[in-house]
Design a protein around this motif. Structure first.
Motif, PDB file in Angstrom:
ATOM      1  N   VAL A  57      49.061  33.853  53.896  1.00  0.00           N
ATOM      2  CA  VAL A  57      48.587  35.130  53.344  1.00  0.00           C
ATOM      3  C   VAL A  57      48.216  36.132  54.431  1.00  0.00           C
ATOM      4  CG1 VAL A  57      47.763  34.040  51.229  1.00  0.00           C
ATOM      5  CG2 VAL A  57      46.197  34.311  53.164  1.00  0.00           C
ATOM      6  N   LYS A  58      48.342  35.756  55.688  1.00  0.00           N
ATOM      7  CA  LYS A  58      47.949  36.667  56.760  1.00  0.00           C
ATOM      8  C   LYS A  58      48.697  38.004  56.692  1.00  0.00           C
ATOM      9  CE  LYS A  58      46.754  35.013  60.836  1.00  0.00           C
ATOM     10  NZ  LYS A  58      46.830  34.499  62.240  1.00  0.00           N
ATOM     11  N   PRO A  59      50.033  38.031  56.439  1.00  0.00           N
ATOM     12  CA  PRO A  59      50.703  39.341  56.344  1.00  0.00           C
ATOM     13  C   PRO A  59      50.168  40.198  55.199  1.00  0.00           C
ATOM     14  CG  PRO A  59      52.301  37.578  56.647  1.00  0.00           C
ATOM     15  CD  PRO A  59      50.990  36.918  56.343  1.00  0.00           C
ATOM     16  N   ILE A  60      49.734  39.578  54.110  1.00  0.00           N
ATOM     17  CA  ILE A  60      49.199  40.329  52.984  1.00  0.00           C
ATOM     18  C   ILE A  60      47.805  40.861  53.288  1.00  0.00           C
ATOM     19  CG2 ILE A  60      48.681  40.199  50.505  1.00  0.00           C
ATOM     20  CD1 ILE A  60      50.556  37.838  50.315  1.00  0.00           C
ATOM     21  N   LEU A  61      47.116  40.226  54.232  1.00  0.00           N
ATOM     22  CA  LEU A  61      45.753  40.632  54.604  1.00  0.00           C
ATOM     23  C   LEU A  61      45.757  41.410  55.913  1.00  0.00           C
ATOM     24  CD1 LEU A  61      43.685  37.462  53.603  1.00  0.00           C
ATOM     25  CD2 LEU A  61      44.038  39.575  52.325  1.00  0.00           C
ATOM     26  N   LEU A 108      40.525  39.903  45.456  1.00  0.00           N
ATOM     27  CA  LEU A 108      41.249  40.708  46.435  1.00  0.00           C
ATOM     28  C   LEU A 108      42.755  40.428  46.363  1.00  0.00           C
ATOM     29  CD1 LEU A 108      41.249  42.628  48.906  1.00  0.00           C
ATOM     30  CD2 LEU A 108      40.972  40.576  50.341  1.00  0.00           C
ATOM     31  N   THR A 109      43.551  41.488  46.296  1.00  0.00           N
ATOM     32  CA  THR A 109      45.007  41.349  46.287  1.00  0.00           C
ATOM     33  C   THR A 109      45.623  41.626  47.650  1.00  0.00           C
ATOM     34  OG1 THR A 109      45.359  43.671  45.689  1.00  0.00           O
ATOM     35  CG2 THR A 109      45.071  42.090  43.884  1.00  0.00           C
ATOM     36  N   GLY A 110      44.872  42.230  48.551  1.00  0.00           N
ATOM     37  CA  GLY A 110      45.453  42.608  49.823  1.00  0.00           C
ATOM     38  C   GLY A 110      46.550  43.634  49.616  1.00  0.00           C
ATOM     39  N   LYS A 111      47.663  43.475  50.311  1.00  0.00           N
ATOM     40  CA  LYS A 111      48.799  44.384  50.171  1.00  0.00           C
ATOM     41  C   LYS A 111      49.717  43.990  49.017  1.00  0.00           C
ATOM     42  CE  LYS A 111      50.738  45.428  54.170  1.00  0.00           C
ATOM     43  NZ  LYS A 111      51.247  45.237  55.565  1.00  0.00           N
ATOM     44  N   GLY A 112      49.325  42.921  48.303  1.00  0.00           N
ATOM     45  CA  GLY A 112      50.120  42.485  47.161  1.00  0.00           C
ATOM     46  C   GLY A 112      49.589  43.035  45.858  1.00  0.00           C
ATOM     47  N   ASN A 113      50.046  42.480  44.753  1.00  0.00           N
ATOM     48  CA  ASN A 113      49.609  42.953  43.431  1.00  0.00           C
ATOM     49  C   ASN A 113      48.987  41.856  42.590  1.00  0.00           C
ATOM     50  OD1 ASN A 113      51.841  41.431  42.787  1.00  0.00           O
ATOM     51  ND2 ASN A 113      53.162  43.207  42.342  1.00  0.00           N
ATOM     52  N   ARG A 114      48.698  40.706  43.219  1.00  0.00           N
ATOM     53  CA  ARG A 114      48.040  39.615  42.513  1.00  0.00           C
ATOM     54  C   ARG A 114      46.819  39.156  43.299  1.00  0.00           C
ATOM     55  NH1 ARG A 114      51.999  34.807  41.250  1.00  0.00           N
ATOM     56  NH2 ARG A 114      52.230  34.979  43.521  1.00  0.00           N
ATOM     57  N   ALA A 115      45.784  38.776  42.537  1.00  0.00           N
ATOM     58  CA  ALA A 115      44.579  38.256  43.193  1.00  0.00           C
ATOM     59  C   ALA A 115      44.919  37.001  43.979  1.00  0.00           C
ATOM     60  CB  ALA A 115      43.505  37.965  42.161  1.00  0.00           C
ATOM     61  N   LEU A 116      44.423  36.928  45.226  1.00  0.00           N
ATOM     62  CA  LEU A 116      44.736  35.792  46.096  1.00  0.00           C
ATOM     63  C   LEU A 116      43.794  34.615  45.886  1.00  0.00           C
ATOM     64  CD1 LEU A 116      45.420  37.799  49.372  1.00  0.00           C
ATOM     65  CD2 LEU A 116      47.107  36.838  47.791  1.00  0.00           C
ATOM     66  N   GLY A 117      42.680  34.837  45.199  1.00  0.00           N
ATOM     67  CA  GLY A 117      41.748  33.742  44.922  1.00  0.00           C
ATOM     68  C   GLY A 117      41.001  33.239  46.133  1.00  0.00           C
ATOM     69  N   LEU A 118      40.894  34.044  47.186  1.00  0.00           N
ATOM     70  CA  LEU A 118      40.165  33.631  48.392  1.00  0.00           C
ATOM     71  C   LEU A 118      38.669  33.804  48.155  1.00  0.00           C
ATOM     72  CD1 LEU A 118      42.435  35.340  51.059  1.00  0.00           C
ATOM     73  CD2 LEU A 118      42.370  32.918  50.469  1.00  0.00           C
ATOM     74  N   GLN A 151      38.482  51.777  48.890  1.00  0.00           N
ATOM     75  CA  GLN A 151      37.981  50.727  48.011  1.00  0.00           C
ATOM     76  C   GLN A 151      39.105  49.950  47.322  1.00  0.00           C
ATOM     77  OE1 GLN A 151      34.321  50.296  47.730  1.00  0.00           O
ATOM     78  NE2 GLN A 151      34.717  51.497  49.573  1.00  0.00           N
ATOM     79  N   ASP A 152      40.295  50.536  47.231  1.00  0.00           N
ATOM     80  CA  ASP A 152      41.330  49.837  46.452  1.00  0.00           C
ATOM     81  C   ASP A 152      42.751  50.023  46.970  1.00  0.00           C
ATOM     82  OD1 ASP A 152      41.701  52.484  45.797  1.00  0.00           O
ATOM     83  OD2 ASP A 152      41.028  52.270  43.718  1.00  0.00           O
ATOM     84  N   SER A 153      42.999  50.857  47.948  1.00  0.00           N
ATOM     85  CA  SER A 153      44.367  51.088  48.405  1.00  0.00           C
ATOM     86  C   SER A 153      44.968  49.830  49.011  1.00  0.00           C
ATOM     87  CB  SER A 153      44.393  52.203  49.452  1.00  0.00           C
ATOM     88  OG  SER A 153      45.633  52.253  50.103  1.00  0.00           O
TER      89      SER A 153
END
Length: 526
Positions: free
Chosen positions: A350-354, A319-329, A293-295
């Motif tokens: 943002v594809k690498p972060i997702l 959603l932050t994906g693999k980052g630490n900030r919300a991406l706003g998608l 749910q959050d990793s």
């Protein structure tokens, strides 16, 4: 939203043919062979007494063995097969027979070029100038055209409809077949209808204004050994070798009556309340209950269904994906009381972060906010079109038990609506699926619903029953709702290179529960 395994009920044959219109002759007969006298055996008379006969098995046999090729028949009685390869099958002057497995295969015939028959192993609507279709697949819909058609179901759980001519519809299967008639379809004859016992058949009557079985019964008459339904507009259905006393409400797919039900859930999408992952507050969750749910490393596992080979990641503004900030998608938009779920290509930045997912889309579930045992669940929606889109409205149990799942509807970008019940276990799955054609599914809003009771599961399209079955033994606990738009996957295939995006539009989601004692819409005849 399990991906069904659609069987290809036809064997592969050897042989090659060069590009273009020059096929290679196949010396071996196709694996789906017909005895020489089958054409004569499969002769039925329509309401005017005209004999409708399958095309004869001819000497010319042609097999497509590459994608995108064209097979051209000769002036003889030819057999043309796609064998699972997308092809163009073009007849000539004889009585031709076609075998169609691939959804992209096109059959072409000119007018007055003999009597032609299609053996179809997937959903199929007869093209112009082709007279007859045999539904050889399981759980599909087979529809005629404006000619006088012979439509035969040999597979299980199929739906068959004639169209505008004076047609003959035949059930040659051991399971339930749905006979579909619409206002303006003319005068049709039904053979092989089973009214009672295992595999009893169903009739759907669209556009005639019937409210219940008593309305239908008033239009029935016994004519010798047959039952005739005289519709108010002049259409007619003749059910051969049938007695009126054998027919009951259980044989007819009729409009739903919600007068005994109360609304328990109503989402009109004037606003959209998403669950806040930090507090749990909100109506619609944007992840599956399964998976992380959050990793930041495995968070994708709750935002796609990898076993289905889907290509999208379900996103939301937080959603932050693999980052630490919300991406706003945000795949969700509300406009004039309508929800839009947008599936589109993932921005390259943002594809690498997702986790390198190629597409983003949206999922909404009531896993943490609403569940109900039994009742009527309905969505009003306009569906996307094109290759690679997979919208769905479905139910899952709050406490997982095997693979229990109730699909109110699924669609793969076309006019076929799939309605399915999954039960059993992973090692012993049980699936009952039904397909119905909705010609304007991608251009107009329609309602898709399911009435789930302790005894039966009945699906509806535009408020009229489309299929029914006994409730599976493991489907008697609370279930919650899911609304989503998947992209790609092993069932419907992936989008083409020109795909930019697709929209799944939802007007409302509503749920009803019995108010006191509500009658079951159908039950097995006794």
């Amino acid at each position: 939203m399990l991906a069904p395994i659609w069987p290809l009920l036809i064997g592969m044959a050897a042989g090659l043919f060069p590009a273009g219109d020059t096929p290679v002759r196949q010396d071996a007969a196709p694996s789906e062979t017909r005895p020489a006298d089958e054409a004569a055996a499969s002769t039925f008379r329509n309401v005017d007494g005209r004999a409708l006969t399958l095309s004869p098995w001819g000497p010319g046999k042609w097999v497509a063995t590459v994608v995108g090729g064209t097979l051209a028949g000769r002036q003889t009685d030819d057999t043309l097969q796609d064998l699972g390869f997308r092809s163009t099958l073009r007849g000539a002057g004889g009585h031709d027979t076609y075998y169609v497995v691939d959804p992209g295969t096109t059959v072409m015939e000119r007018a007055d070029q003999g009597t032609d028959t299609v053996f179809a192993y997937r959903d199929y609507r007869l093209p112009a100038n082709v007279e007859h279709v045999i539904g050889a697949g399981n759980g599909y819909a087979y529809v005629g055209n404006a000619l006088e058609n012979l439509v035969i179901s040999r597979g299980t759980r199929n739906a068959i409809a004639g169209g505008r001519g004076n047609d003959v519809l035949v059930d040659e299967s051991p399971s339930t077949t749905r006979f579909v008639f619409g206002a303006g379809d003319g005068r049709d004859v039904v053979f092989g209808f089973t009214a009672r016992g295992p595999g009893f058949d169903l009739i759907r009557l669209d556009g005639y204004g019937y409210r219940d079985f008593s309305d239908v019964r008033r239009r029935m008459a016994q004519a010798g050994r047959d039952v005739v339904i005289h519709h108010p507009n002049g259409d007619r259905v003749v059910i051969k070798d049938m007695q009126m006393t054998s027919l009951s409400a259980a044989n007819f797919l009729l409009p739903i009556d919600l007068s005994h039900y109360r609304v328990t859930f109503r989402e009109e999408f004037d606003t959209l309340s998403l669950v806040d992952p930090t507090t749990g507050a909100g109506l619609w969750k944007t992840q599956y209950a399964s998976g992380s749910q959050d990793s930041i490393w495995t968070g994708y596992s709750s935002r796609t269904l990898a076993p289905n080979e889907e290509l999208q990641l379900y996103v939301d503004p937080q959603l932050t994906g693999k980052g630490n900030r919300a991406l706003g998608l945000n795949p969700f938009r509300i406009s004039d009381g309508t929800l839009r779920i947008r599936g589109e290509r993932t921005p390259e930045a943002v594809k690498p972060i997702l986790w390198d997912y190629a597409y983003t889309s949206g999922l909404l579930t009531t896993q943490t906010s609403f569940a109900q045992t039994y009742g009527y669940f309905e969505i009003r929606a306009r569906l996307p079109s094109g290759q690679g889109v997979w919208p769905a409205f479905w139910l899952l149990p709050t406490e997982p038990n095997g693979i229990s799942e109730l699909d109110v509807f699924e669609q793969l970008g076309g006019t076929t609506i799939h309605q399915t019940a999954h039960s059993g276990t992973t090692s012993a799955p049980v699936r009952a699926g039904f397909a119905t054609q909705v010609a304007t599914a991608t251009s107009y809003f329609h309602t898709y619903g399911v009435l789930w009771t302790a005894q039966t599961v009945t699906w509806y399209i535009d408020g009229v029953a489309s299929a029914a079955m006994a409730t599976p033994p493991d489907m008697h606990q609370p279930m919650y709702m899911l609304v989503n738009l998947a992209i790609g996957g092993s069932w419907g295939g992936n989008p083409g290179p020109d795909f930019v995006g697709a929209d799944f539009l939802v007007d409302y989601v509503r749920v009803y529960a019995p108010n006191g004692t509500a009658p079951s819409p159908s039950a097995a005849p006794r």
